[in-house]
Structure formats: structure tokens, C-alpha cells
Motif scaffolding. Structure first.
Motif, mmCIF file in Angstrom:
data_model
loop_
_atom_site.group_PDB
_atom_site.id
_atom_site.type_symbol
_atom_site.label_atom_id
_atom_site.label_comp_id
_atom_site.label_asym_id
_atom_site.label_seq_id
_atom_site.Cartn_x
_atom_site.Cartn_y
_atom_site.Cartn_z
ATOM 1 N N UNK A 67 0.799 -1.222 0.000
ATOM 2 C CA UNK A 67 0.000 0.000 0.000
ATOM 3 C C UNK A 67 0.839 1.283 0.000
ATOM 4 N N UNK A 68 1.961 1.268 0.695
ATOM 5 C CA UNK A 68 2.799 2.464 0.751
ATOM 6 C C UNK A 68 3.623 2.667 -0.515
ATOM 7 N N UNK A 69 3.818 1.603 -1.296
ATOM 8 C CA UNK A 69 4.685 1.669 -2.466
ATOM 9 C C UNK A 69 3.941 1.864 -3.786
ATOM 10 N N UNK A 70 2.830 1.173 -3.933
ATOM 11 C CA UNK A 70 2.062 1.289 -5.178
ATOM 12 C C UNK A 70 0.579 1.367 -4.851
ATOM 13 N N UNK A 71 -0.186 1.885 -5.802
ATOM 14 C CA UNK A 71 -1.599 2.112 -5.543
ATOM 15 C C UNK A 71 -2.540 1.288 -6.411
ATOM 16 N N UNK A 72 -1.998 0.551 -7.373
ATOM 17 C CA UNK A 72 -2.894 -0.179 -8.264
ATOM 18 C C UNK A 72 -2.305 -1.519 -8.688
ATOM 19 N N UNK A 73 -3.177 -2.370 -9.174
ATOM 20 C CA UNK A 73 -2.811 -3.722 -9.585
ATOM 21 C C UNK A 73 -1.808 -3.690 -10.731
ATOM 22 N N UNK A 74 -1.978 -2.755 -11.648
ATOM 23 C CA UNK A 74 -1.092 -2.674 -12.815
ATOM 24 C C UNK A 74 0.367 -2.445 -12.434
ATOM 25 N N UNK A 75 0.611 -1.872 -11.264
ATOM 26 C CA UNK A 75 1.986 -1.589 -10.829
ATOM 27 C C UNK A 75 2.666 -2.779 -10.172
ATOM 28 N N UNK A 76 1.944 -3.861 -9.936
ATOM 29 C CA UNK A 76 2.530 -5.028 -9.281
ATOM 30 C C UNK A 76 3.693 -5.625 -10.069
ATOM 31 N N UNK A 77 3.559 -5.739 -11.373
ATOM 32 C CA UNK A 77 4.628 -6.330 -12.188
ATOM 33 C C UNK A 77 5.901 -5.500 -12.104
ATOM 34 N N UNK A 78 5.768 -4.188 -12.182
ATOM 35 C CA UNK A 78 6.934 -3.304 -12.092
ATOM 36 C C UNK A 78 7.593 -3.426 -10.714
ATOM 37 N N UNK A 79 6.787 -3.494 -9.666
ATOM 38 C CA UNK A 79 7.332 -3.627 -8.321
ATOM 39 C C UNK A 79 8.048 -4.968 -8.158
ATOM 40 N N UNK A 81 9.512 -6.733 -10.520
ATOM 41 C CA UNK A 81 10.784 -6.632 -11.256
ATOM 42 C C UNK A 81 11.822 -5.883 -10.425
ATOM 43 N N UNK A 82 11.398 -4.762 -9.838
ATOM 44 C CA UNK A 82 12.314 -3.952 -9.028
ATOM 45 C C UNK A 82 12.823 -4.764 -7.831
ATOM 46 N N UNK A 83 11.946 -5.509 -7.175
ATOM 47 C CA UNK A 83 12.358 -6.320 -6.039
ATOM 48 C C UNK A 83 13.333 -7.417 -6.452
ATOM 49 N N UNK A 84 13.081 -8.032 -7.592
ATOM 50 C CA UNK A 84 13.990 -9.090 -8.078
ATOM 51 C C UNK A 84 15.370 -8.526 -8.389
ATOM 52 N N UNK A 85 15.397 -7.301 -8.902
ATOM 53 C CA UNK A 85 16.680 -6.676 -9.263
ATOM 54 C C UNK A 85 17.452 -6.220 -8.043
ATOM 55 N N UNK A 86 16.769 -5.837 -6.979
ATOM 56 C CA UNK A 86 17.446 -5.245 -5.823
ATOM 57 C C UNK A 86 17.574 -6.172 -4.626
ATOM 58 N N UNK A 87 16.948 -7.332 -4.674
ATOM 59 C CA UNK A 87 16.988 -8.258 -3.538
ATOM 60 C C UNK A 87 17.889 -9.430 -3.886
ATOM 61 N N UNK A 88 18.886 -9.671 -3.037
ATOM 62 C CA UNK A 88 19.735 -10.834 -3.298
ATOM 63 C C UNK A 88 18.920 -12.117 -3.181
#
Length: 94
Positions: A67-79, A81-88
Motif C-alpha cells: 500500500x505504501x509503495x504502489x496504488x494499483x494492480x497494474x503496478x505489481x509487475x513493475x514492483x 521486477x524492481x524487487x527481483x533486481x534489488x533483492x539478493x
């Protein structure tokens, strides 16, 4: 797994719900803003009236997590991807 049905394709809630009759279960995943909450409630009522099993648990859990990071379902894929790139990865699990 299953078919993704996008709402807001010119059909109303009742017509969309009636089109889902015969499905084993429907997972409702609307945005976690006020409008998404209203749509979820309206669909729950329509699905109940049509005797269709539904699940809102995934939407509720996602709302708590993102909820604090994104506001809609469409943003889940982008989030994701970002988590996969930044999380070991832990032994390749991510």
C-alpha cells in the motif's frame, strides 16, 4: 493459474458476475484505493447472488504489503521486477 478477466469493458457488475456463473472460484483483485474497495464489495454481493465462490484474501494481503509503495494492480509487475533486481536471491528462490 486461470483466466484473467478485466473489468470495465462496457459491462456492469451484474452482467460481469452473471458471465462468471459456472466458474469454480473467482479471485477478486481490484486496486486498494477507495474505488477498488467499493468495487470489491459490489462484486462480492453480485457473486453471492449468483452463487459463485469468491476470494478476496489475495487483494487484502497485497494491500497490506504494498500500500505504501504502489496504488494499483497494474503496478505489481513493475514492483516485482524492481524487487527481483534489488533483492539478493536466497539460493535461487527469488
Amino acid at each position: 493459474t486461470g483466466e484473467i478477466i478485466r473489468f470495465n469493458r462496457g459491462k456492469g457488475i451484474v452482467a460481469t458476475s452473471e458471465g462468471l456463473v459456472g466458474r469454480e472460484r473467482v479471485i477478486l483483485l481490484f486496486d486498494w484505493d477507495r474505488k477498488g474497495t467499493e468495487l470489491t464489495r459490489a462484486f462480492v454481493e453480485a457473486l453471492k447472488n449468483d452463487g459463485i465462490d469468491y476470494d478476496t484474501r489475495i487483494r487484502s494481503e497485497l494491500a497490506i504489503l504494498v500500500k505504501k509503495d504502489i496504488k494499483d494492480v497494474e503496478s505489481l509487475a513493475r514492483m516485482l521486477r524492481r524487487l527481483r533486481e534489488t533483492t539478493p536471491s536466497a539460493d535461487g528462490l527469488v
